[in-house]
Scaffold this motif. Structure first.
Motif, PDB file in Angstrom:
ATOM      1  N   ARG A 285       0.895  -1.267   0.133  1.00  0.00           N
ATOM      2  CA  ARG A 285      -0.106  -0.102   0.004  1.00  0.00           C
ATOM      3  C   ARG A 285       0.745   1.194   0.211  1.00  0.00           C
ATOM      4  O   ARG A 285       0.559   2.108  -0.626  1.00  0.00           O
ATOM      5  N   ALA A 286       2.072   1.116   0.761  1.00  0.00           N
ATOM      6  CA  ALA A 286       2.810   2.360   0.913  1.00  0.00           C
ATOM      7  C   ALA A 286       3.375   2.595  -0.586  1.00  0.00           C
ATOM      8  O   ALA A 286       3.750   3.780  -1.088  1.00  0.00           O
ATOM      9  N   SER A 289       0.771   4.013  -3.135  1.00  0.00           N
ATOM     10  CA  SER A 289      -0.179   5.053  -2.906  1.00  0.00           C
ATOM     11  C   SER A 289      -0.341   5.950  -3.845  1.00  0.00           C
ATOM     12  O   SER A 289       0.587   6.303  -4.333  1.00  0.00           O
TER      13      SER A 289
END
Length: 343
Positions: A285-286, A289
């Protein structure tokens, strides 16, 4: 009056960053309902059940918003500045589709559409608008063709003389009656470059696509394990596939991308499979993003990465795959075991 408004609208769209702006009507594509029904009946949409839903709206833009009189079709170029096929020759790296190598185009295009739409409402305050960019059952490609942005090529994507293959589509439906544009000049002729380039033979015939064999579908939309025959042909393509777009000779005339947020991130041009395979959910997710890749989730993405590892022929990656053979996700663990067996 309408001609004057249209010319100002086109100027405003170009000022906002769009590459082209053309006008059609919601009743301009009566042929698409039968084509869509045939496509779904043949099962070529695979697991994309949403294609069969709201068939009435998807097959008839006029039914989506009966008050609409015009459809403003806008194109936004994302032509890459690098060779999108270069990474295919690097089997220890992952190939990510050009459109997903930076920011999510949905957000960028929709904001532009809204700015153009607000300007239009300032010109005619009694008018109504609705903006769409993959956010409703709208058949953007047939509408784009009807508006004269280009034509649907043998790979079924829209392409144009000035735009080439690399562009996004957005639509503004409005209650304003605007002069319509004619069809674009050009065509594919006898060229079959896009069909010949497809690694999985996803085109049963020119102008026909079987999504169930398309790498873009398999890496993005398909849930669960991919058929053995197809995963071997995916190579190192881990999100989407640009082969048919990149092969099109019309790209030599393509407009350059004006939006820097579409320029490839350095870390997504040719990312190492060994690093991508080890992403947990938080790290995934990081890393992604603000990227369209985020929506497929860690499990499906790592599944794709493991298929690429299995296809790499690089025994140094065997240990990476071995470490995922007991992954909590069954599809990931199966992909890992397959990759280990291949290496």
């Amino acid at each position: 009056m309408a001609d004057d408004l249209k010319s100002k609208l086109v100027a405003k769209a170009l000022e906002e960053g769009f590459s082209a702006c053309r006008i059609t009507g919601p009743d301009a594509v009566p042929q698409i309902a039968a084509r869509l029904q045939h496509y779904v009946d043949d099962g070529r949409h695979g697991q994309m059940s949403w294609m069969g839903e709201r068939m009435g709206w998807r097959g008839d833009p006029a039914a989506l918003w009966p008050e609409a009189k015009s459809v403003i079709m806008l194109a936004e170029s994302y032509t890459p500045q690098h060779d999108p096929m270069a990474v295919i020759a690097r089997p220890d790296r992952g190939a990510i589709s050009v459109y997903a190598q930076n920011r999510d185009y949905h957000d960028i295009v929709k904001k532009r559409l809204k700015r153009v739409g607000r300007w239009l409402l300032e010109q005619q305050t009694e008018a109504g608008i609705k903006v769409f960019v993959d956010t409703a059952p709208v058949m953007e490609k047939p509408l784009g063709e009807a508006a004269g942005l280009g034509w649907q090529g043998k790979h079924t994507n829209l392409l144009g003389r000035e735009l080439g293959s690399w562009f996004f589509l957005g639509a503004i439906f409005t209650t304003i009656e605007l002069p319509r544009d004619g069809l674009a000049q050009g065509g594919c002729g006898s060229c079959t470059a896009c069909l010949d380039a497809c690694p999985t033979d996803a085109f049963p015939a020119p102008y026909q696509l079987d999504a169930r064999r398309c790498i873009s579908y398999l890496t993005i939309e398909h849930h669960g394990p991919v058929d053995l025959e197809l995963r071997e042909k995916m190579g190192n393509r881990i999100y989407g596939c640009d082969d048919c777009l990149a092969a099109c000779p019309w790209n030599k005339f393509a407009s350059e991308a004006r939006e820097m947020r579409y320029a490839a991130r350095e870390d997504l041009l040719a990312p190492k499979l060994s690093e991508l395979a080890q992403l947990d959910d938080a790290a995934f997710r990081a890393l992604f993003s603000g990227s369209p890749i985020k929506r497929v989730g860690r499990d499906r993405f790592v599944r794709n990465v493991l298929y690429a590892i299995g296809n790499s022929g690089d025994v140094r990656l065997r240990e990476v795959a071995q470490g995922l053979c007991e992954d909590a996700d069954g599809t990931v663990s199966e992909a890992a075991r397959w990759a280990v067996s291949r290496l």
